[in-house]
Design an enzyme around this catalytic site. Sequence first.
Site, mmCIF file in Angstrom:
data_model
loop_
_atom_site.group_PDB
_atom_site.id
_atom_site.type_symbol
_atom_site.label_atom_id
_atom_site.label_comp_id
_atom_site.label_asym_id
_atom_site.label_seq_id
_atom_site.Cartn_x
_atom_site.Cartn_y
_atom_site.Cartn_z
ATOM 1 N N GLU A 1 1.151 0.479 -5.520
ATOM 2 C CA GLU A 1 -0.022 0.763 -6.366
ATOM 3 C C GLU A 1 -0.230 -0.234 -7.509
ATOM 4 O O GLU A 1 -0.462 0.158 -8.644
ATOM 5 C CB GLU A 1 0.069 2.187 -6.936
ATOM 6 C CG GLU A 1 0.202 3.248 -5.867
ATOM 7 C CD GLU A 1 0.209 4.675 -6.423
ATOM 8 O OE1 GLU A 1 0.292 4.836 -7.649
ATOM 9 O OE2 GLU A 1 0.135 5.617 -5.623
ATOM 10 N N GLU B 1 1.387 7.521 3.836
ATOM 11 C CA GLU B 1 1.450 8.811 3.124
ATOM 12 C C GLU B 1 0.289 9.718 3.535
ATOM 13 O O GLU B 1 -0.361 10.359 2.698
ATOM 14 C CB GLU B 1 1.417 8.579 1.600
ATOM 15 C CG GLU B 1 2.488 7.636 1.109
ATOM 16 C CD GLU B 1 2.530 7.468 -0.399
ATOM 17 O OE1 GLU B 1 1.885 8.245 -1.139
ATOM 18 O OE2 GLU B 1 3.225 6.536 -0.853
#
Length: 419
Positions: A213, A320
């Site tokens: 991220e 995910e």
Amino acid sequence: MKAFNRRLVIQPGYVATFALVMAATAGTAAPGGALKDAFKEHFPIGTAVNRNMVVGGAGFRRSAEQNEKDIALVKEQFNQITAENDMKWQLIHPREGADGYEFGPADAFVNFGSSNKMTVVGHTLVWHSQTPNWVFAGTNPAPVVTNAAPLAAANTNAPGTNRFGPGRFGGGFGRYNGPRASRDELLQRMRDHIHTVVGRYKGKVKSWDVVNEALADGNGTNVLRSSLWLEIIGPDFIAKAFQYAHEADPKAILRYNDYGLENAAKRKKLITLIKSLQAQTVPVHAIGSQAHLNVSITFETMDQTLAEIATLGLPIHITELDVNTAAGGQRGFGAEITNNTATTQGGLISDADRKLTDAYAGIFRAFLKHRDSVKMVTFWGANDANSWRGQGKPLLFDGNNQPKPAFDGVIAEAKKAAN
Ligand code: XIL
């Protein structure tokens, strides 16, 4: 239980019924078979596992008995695992120094994977979240940030990017605001951490989310989000992290992992970042797309997303996956991930199962279309009861480990692809 046992003895007919019920609840007894088998020609099917699943016993959300059934589901359906939390810096390296590591839970995770012949994925080495303050602390005064004078490298629309609210794991630390480490100190800590963690599991962990991220959200011109990593080290913190991980395990598949890549603006930033790393011959081997989605996702969006990411020439790992059925359940673009959990509080949309089935079928159709690029698909949890967005019921199995209609939808896509 005693009374029930007595009944079993007196009326043998119950024994058979009991055995059937147990068979159905221990695993899924799903007529479609197991996900891992349905996709075995294409990609491994993984799940995030929490600490209880690998050490057993009662846990945060589940009784010991429920946990046993969750473990049975994991073994039955999945052939790859990722630790939901236990390899994050806050958990595996909470204190400074060589004796500041807590390897127990991560070791248990890796052993669970090896003893069940599952591919083991490491998550994650460098992230703005779930990282303890000591990592960034030092003797250099923190810069005074004013709105009028943005930091040279500041590049986010989201303020405060190192926040992780009080919770089971964080103990309530905000973005660290105290005096800071120097660039060299932080690089040294990063190197020690990566060498120690990746080195310990060398040959056992097949791929690592090296940087998680790092991209900025939204349409702004900044490619990278503001974080203490960026502010203290500079943009080359990403290249350095990959370099250290490659030194520690030259055979590991090193991933850059991010969310929101279904958004065209964010995807563009991903492509800019990865091309720049490739131009510097940084050892980045795969793109991790988190895919925290909601039911508005379509085949077309996923198709385009994968087609564009594939132009980088790297394998794509879906890392995910979950699909929120709650109204307003799209993962927000803010850096505060606890807010994303909160957005699942809204009421369930009507006909949630049908919408979830359509969404999952579309997504898997796209994965299968791009199977030359998509090399792994991991769900962020095995069942709704264990999901970080559990109220949005985003997974293929319900809290009793029963397959939902979306499970059948996904298996049907696998069968279509096989024909
Ligand atoms: C989440 C876990 O699922 C939660 O248990 C924890 O409280 C917060 O983190 N992106 C990531 C994952 O890369 O590590 C996050 O996992 C979800 C968002």
